[in-house]
Design a protein around this motif. Structure first.
Motif, PDB file in Angstrom:
ATOM      1  N   GLN A 272       8.040  36.872  81.279  1.00  0.00           N
ATOM      2  CA  GLN A 272       8.846  37.330  82.690  1.00  0.00           C
ATOM      3  C   GLN A 272       7.476  38.015  83.397  1.00  0.00           C
ATOM      4  O   GLN A 272       7.836  37.826  84.657  1.00  0.00           O
ATOM      5  CB  GLN A 272       9.607  38.541  82.249  1.00  0.00           C
ATOM      6  CG  GLN A 272      10.949  38.115  81.264  1.00  0.00           C
ATOM      7  CD  GLN A 272      11.694  39.106  80.707  1.00  0.00           C
ATOM      8  OE1 GLN A 272      11.392  40.292  80.837  1.00  0.00           O
ATOM      9  NE2 GLN A 272      12.855  38.710  80.113  1.00  0.00           N
ATOM     10  N   GLN A 273       6.589  38.484  82.823  1.00  0.00           N
ATOM     11  CA  GLN A 273       5.493  39.151  83.854  1.00  0.00           C
ATOM     12  C   GLN A 273       4.823  37.955  84.465  1.00  0.00           C
ATOM     13  O   GLN A 273       4.405  38.164  85.575  1.00  0.00           O
ATOM     14  CB  GLN A 273       4.599  39.949  83.017  1.00  0.00           C
ATOM     15  CG  GLN A 273       5.184  41.198  82.231  1.00  0.00           C
ATOM     16  CD  GLN A 273       4.014  41.930  81.567  1.00  0.00           C
ATOM     17  OE1 GLN A 273       2.961  41.758  81.515  1.00  0.00           O
ATOM     18  NE2 GLN A 273       4.669  42.952  80.991  1.00  0.00           N
ATOM     19  N   GLN A 274       4.437  36.932  83.748  1.00  0.00           N
ATOM     20  CA  GLN A 274       3.896  35.837  84.493  1.00  0.00           C
ATOM     21  C   GLN A 274       4.628  35.204  85.487  1.00  0.00           C
ATOM     22  O   GLN A 274       4.113  34.725  86.688  1.00  0.00           O
ATOM     23  CB  GLN A 274       3.707  34.551  83.533  1.00  0.00           C
ATOM     24  CG  GLN A 274       2.371  34.797  82.406  1.00  0.00           C
ATOM     25  CD  GLN A 274       2.409  33.918  81.447  1.00  0.00           C
ATOM     26  OE1 GLN A 274       2.985  32.637  81.462  1.00  0.00           O
ATOM     27  NE2 GLN A 274       1.570  34.083  80.504  1.00  0.00           N
ATOM     28  N   GLY A 275       6.104  35.049  85.458  1.00  0.00           N
ATOM     29  CA  GLY A 275       7.207  34.803  86.321  1.00  0.00           C
ATOM     30  C   GLY A 275       6.746  35.411  87.732  1.00  0.00           C
ATOM     31  O   GLY A 275       6.980  35.043  89.019  1.00  0.00           O
ATOM     32  N   GLN A 276       6.348  36.947  87.598  1.00  0.00           N
ATOM     33  CA  GLN A 276       6.334  37.506  88.753  1.00  0.00           C
ATOM     34  C   GLN A 276       5.219  37.036  89.560  1.00  0.00           C
ATOM     35  O   GLN A 276       5.091  37.290  91.033  1.00  0.00           O
ATOM     36  CB  GLN A 276       6.137  39.129  88.290  1.00  0.00           C
ATOM     37  CG  GLN A 276       7.397  39.750  87.621  1.00  0.00           C
ATOM     38  CD  GLN A 276       7.243  41.221  87.242  1.00  0.00           C
ATOM     39  OE1 GLN A 276       5.921  41.814  87.497  1.00  0.00           O
ATOM     40  NE2 GLN A 276       7.959  41.626  86.628  1.00  0.00           N
ATOM     41  N   TYR A 277       4.233  36.502  89.088  1.00  0.00           N
ATOM     42  CA  TYR A 277       2.867  35.882  89.586  1.00  0.00           C
ATOM     43  C   TYR A 277       2.829  34.447  89.953  1.00  0.00           C
ATOM     44  O   TYR A 277       1.801  34.043  89.843  1.00  0.00           O
ATOM     45  CB  TYR A 277       1.797  36.719  89.048  1.00  0.00           C
ATOM     46  CG  TYR A 277       1.758  38.030  88.787  1.00  0.00           C
ATOM     47  CD1 TYR A 277       1.241  39.087  89.792  1.00  0.00           C
ATOM     48  CD2 TYR A 277       2.021  38.681  87.568  1.00  0.00           C
ATOM     49  CE1 TYR A 277       1.390  40.224  89.560  1.00  0.00           C
ATOM     50  CE2 TYR A 277       2.030  40.005  87.498  1.00  0.00           C
ATOM     51  CZ  TYR A 277       1.669  40.977  88.340  1.00  0.00           C
ATOM     52  OH  TYR A 277       1.648  42.212  88.208  1.00  0.00           O
ATOM     53  N   ALA A 278       4.119  34.115  89.934  1.00  0.00           N
ATOM     54  CA  ALA A 278       4.154  32.474  89.909  1.00  0.00           C
ATOM     55  C   ALA A 278       3.238  31.928  91.254  1.00  0.00           C
ATOM     56  O   ALA A 278       2.782  30.955  91.270  1.00  0.00           O
ATOM     57  CB  ALA A 278       5.487  31.953  89.984  1.00  0.00           C
TER      58      ALA A 278
END
Length: 250
Positions: A108-114
């Motif tokens: 989920q955190q990685q999705g924020q920095y896509a």
């Protein structure tokens, strides 16, 4: 006066004698010789009046008790093992759930920095392309400065022609034997106030970075100025590449 002594019957005497012996004698085991009994004078008389069936029943009950005790011990050990295994299974399942939750959180955190990752990917691709495209690049400004410094005092470069390799095509190599491979050809015209010493000039440019070979094409005297114009060609190899884009890619 006469006395008459009446003797007891023989059977009575024998019975009393046996009872007396039973009252005063006890059978004991001789030490070191099992199975053989010894008589002890003055011991306490003992008699076991219980039927043999009672003794057998007692021994059977003792055997059954020991058997049940063994069953209980085995059951306790099995129950303890099952309990430990269950606790380990519960702990492993809890750790697995915690790891899965952590992995989900990281995703989920990685999705924020896509978008940031996309920009980084495009930047890396651009840098790689820049490194490939700029691989055969030579810093000609600096290189010509070195050429000028190698010439005799008073000699000035007045014209330059450069033919260098391309990122898309391989540089054409010489067909003449004993000529080295090159990635660029530098042709320059130099103005000299005196008649130049061509061997001296060739020795001077020999120390340039990436030098392969050089030759003087012509020497011309200009009547208006009285100076000489020297046309010289220098071939250069890949050691002259500046590699600045490759360093940025790293």
């Amino acid at each position: 006066m006469t006395e008459s002594l009446t003797k007891p019957p023989i059977g009575a005497r024998l019975g009393r004698s046996k009872r007396a012996r039973n009252a005063t004698e006890t059978r004991v085991e001789r030490p070191g010789k099992p199975g053989k009994a010894a008589f002890v004078v003055g011991g306490t008389p003992r008699a076991d009046l219980l039927p043999a069936e009672v003794l057998v029943h007692r021994r059977q009950r003792a055997t059954v008790r020991r058997a049940w005790l063994g069953v209980i011990v085995v059951a306790a050990v099995v129950a303890l093992g099952v309990g430990v295994s269950t606790m380990d299974s519960i702990s492993s399942a809890s750790q697995l759930r915690a790891a899965q939750d952590e992995g989900t959180s990281l995703l989920q955190q990685q999705g924020q920095y896509a978008e940031v990752r996309k920009v980084e990917s495009r930047t890396a691709l651009a840098e790689a392309g820049q490194a490939v495209g700029g691989a055969p690049e030579i810093d000609w400004s600096t290189y010509l400065g070195k050429v000028q410094a190698s010439l005799p005092t008073g000699v000035t470069i007045v014209g330059v022609t450069v033919d260098s390799a391309s990122p898309l095509e391989r540089y054409e190599q010489p067909t003449t034997p004993l000529q080295g491979e090159r990635v660029a050809t530098l042709t320059f015209e130099a103005d000299s106030p005196t008649l130049p010493s061509i061997p001296d000039w060739l020795d001077r440019v020999h120390g340039l970075t990436g030098f392969v070979d050089a030759n003087a094409n012509s020497v011309t005297l200009t009547s208006e100025t009285g100076h000489y114009t020297v046309d010289m060609t220098v071939h250069i190899n890949e050691q002259a590449f500046d590699g600045k884009y490759a360093e940025k890619a790293k």
